[in-house]
Design a protein around this motif. Structure first.
Motif, mmCIF file in Angstrom:
data_model
loop_
_atom_site.group_PDB
_atom_site.id
_atom_site.type_symbol
_atom_site.label_atom_id
_atom_site.label_comp_id
_atom_site.label_asym_id
_atom_site.label_seq_id
_atom_site.Cartn_x
_atom_site.Cartn_y
_atom_site.Cartn_z
ATOM 1 N N ARG B 80 0.950 -1.279 -0.048
ATOM 2 C CA ARG B 80 -0.001 -0.075 -0.015
ATOM 3 C C ARG B 80 0.927 1.310 0.157
ATOM 4 O O ARG B 80 0.698 2.155 -0.788
ATOM 5 C CB ARG B 80 -1.013 0.035 1.186
ATOM 6 N N ILE B 81 2.053 1.377 0.885
ATOM 7 C CA ILE B 81 2.836 2.438 0.795
ATOM 8 C C ILE B 81 3.425 2.716 -0.541
ATOM 9 O O ILE B 81 3.822 3.817 -0.988
ATOM 10 C CB ILE B 81 3.911 2.098 2.090
ATOM 11 N N GLY B 82 3.887 1.337 -1.000
ATOM 12 C CA GLY B 82 4.593 1.532 -2.559
ATOM 13 C C GLY B 82 3.564 2.074 -3.423
ATOM 14 O O GLY B 82 3.974 2.987 -4.218
ATOM 15 N N GLU B 83 2.314 1.690 -3.374
ATOM 16 C CA GLU B 83 1.348 2.208 -4.389
ATOM 17 C C GLU B 83 1.279 3.652 -3.890
ATOM 18 O O GLU B 83 1.252 4.532 -5.138
ATOM 19 C CB GLU B 83 0.042 1.619 -4.002
ATOM 20 N N LEU B 84 1.106 4.281 -2.971
ATOM 21 C CA LEU B 84 1.073 5.768 -2.435
ATOM 22 C C LEU B 84 2.058 6.608 -3.084
ATOM 23 O O LEU B 84 2.058 7.651 -3.677
ATOM 24 C CB LEU B 84 0.564 6.012 -1.008
ATOM 25 N N LEU B 85 3.377 5.865 -2.711
ATOM 26 C CA LEU B 85 4.658 6.623 -3.025
ATOM 27 C C LEU B 85 4.693 6.783 -4.562
ATOM 28 O O LEU B 85 5.123 7.772 -5.218
ATOM 29 C CB LEU B 85 5.791 5.818 -2.508
ATOM 30 N N ARG B 86 4.407 5.572 -5.406
ATOM 31 C CA ARG B 86 4.729 5.885 -6.673
ATOM 32 C C ARG B 86 3.740 6.575 -7.214
ATOM 33 O O ARG B 86 3.712 7.211 -8.294
ATOM 34 C CB ARG B 86 4.442 4.406 -7.397
#
Lengths: 181, 115
Positions: B80-86
């Motif tokens: 989820r954090i990766g999605e938000l970051l990207r």
């Protein structure tokens, strides 16, 4: 030294991600643009120190990161977007994430220590390997891994993410359902 | 009387020396250290917990046995954090390259050709 057109194209091709990295670090587009411009000037004036065939993005990111650390970090507090109007200054609007999520995430990212923030952006967004990120930041690979892990943990804490179900639309759905399940 | 009064002090110095020099065998075998010796031994063991002996060879699987200090997030939270970051990063990427950067690089290229 004459600038090889191929190298010039490589530099230009890196500018979007270089700028994205700068905005992520600075949190301010104007300042990020100053940083990118300074990076380009420095890189192109020392282009003879770049070895063709090596990693151009990593080289440019290293220059930008060092400039940021030496100059822009001192002014970190000045660039905080207290009004939350940051997204309005972007030409393109957040797509994959909603506006609120975008602002929440950006604010949470800004709260991270700069070393953790840069490590997370380099590995998680810019697509650099842990090895490349370590070279850019001038530290050990293990240090980068640790910083990335701490950054993720801190972000999860700030955004109250325990699992996918605890963030985003599902949370709203649960609220509508009145606590079912 | 004077000799008896001086004895604890001498014993204390001896204990300090024994500990300082690492003569643990001597301290253990002397049998005259009593509680002080035990206290020093305990202190030594406490120190070992904080400051591991660098000379001691560690077993190969010591990394596995060492408690992990950092908390690891679950895969879903990391995802989820990766999605938000990207998502945030791609928003910045989509801004494209401002014209003045293109002009800057072009101008420097032209100047290098003239020079």
């Amino acid at each position: 030294m004459k600038l090889d057109p191929a190298i010039r194209d490589q530099v230009l091709a890196t500018v979007p991600s270089l700028r994205a990295f700068a905005i992520s670090l600075c949190g301010n587009i104007d300042r990020a643009d100053d940083l990118v411009q300074e990076t380009l000037l420095r890189a192109l004036s020392h282009i003879d120190s770049f070895q063709p065939g090596t990693n151009m993005p990593a080289w440019l990111f290293t220059i930008l990161r060092n400039l940021f650390r030496s100059e822009y970090r001192k002014r970190r507090r000045e660039v905080e977007d207290a009004d939350g109007r940051y997204a309005e200054t972007l030409k393109s609007h957040p797509e994959q994430t909603g506006r609120v999520e975008f602002e929440e995430f950006r604010a949470a990212l800004a709260k991270l220590p700069s070393d953790q923030r840069e490590a997370l952006i380099l590995v998680g967004a810019s697509g650099f390997s842990y090895d490349d990120a370590a070279a850019i930041c001038g530290c050990a690979v293990g240090t980068i891994k640790s910083r990335v892990n701490r950054a993720r943990t801190r972000l999860a804490d700030l955004l109250a993410i325990d699992s996918v179900d605890d963030f985003g639309p599902d949370r709203a759905t649960r609220a509508v359902l009145g606590g079912r399940g | 009387m004077r000799q008896e009064a001086a004895l604890p002090r001498v014993t204390g110095i001896a204990v300090w020396l024994v500990h300082r020099k690492g003569w643990t065998r001597l301290a253990n075998s002397s049998g005259e250290m009593g509680d002080q010796s035990d206290a020093m031994k305990n202190r030594k063991s406490n120190l070992q917990a904080v400051e591991p002996d660098s000379d001691r060879s560690e077993p190969q699987n010591s990394m596995a046995k060492r408690p992990h200090k950092e908390i690891r997030l679950g895969r879903e939270a990391q995802h989820r954090i990766g999605e938000l970051l990207r998502g945030m990063y791609n928003t910045y990427i989509n801004e494209g390259v401002p014209e003045h950067f293109k002009d800057l690089v072009r101008r420097i290229g032209e100047e290098s050709e003239e020079a």
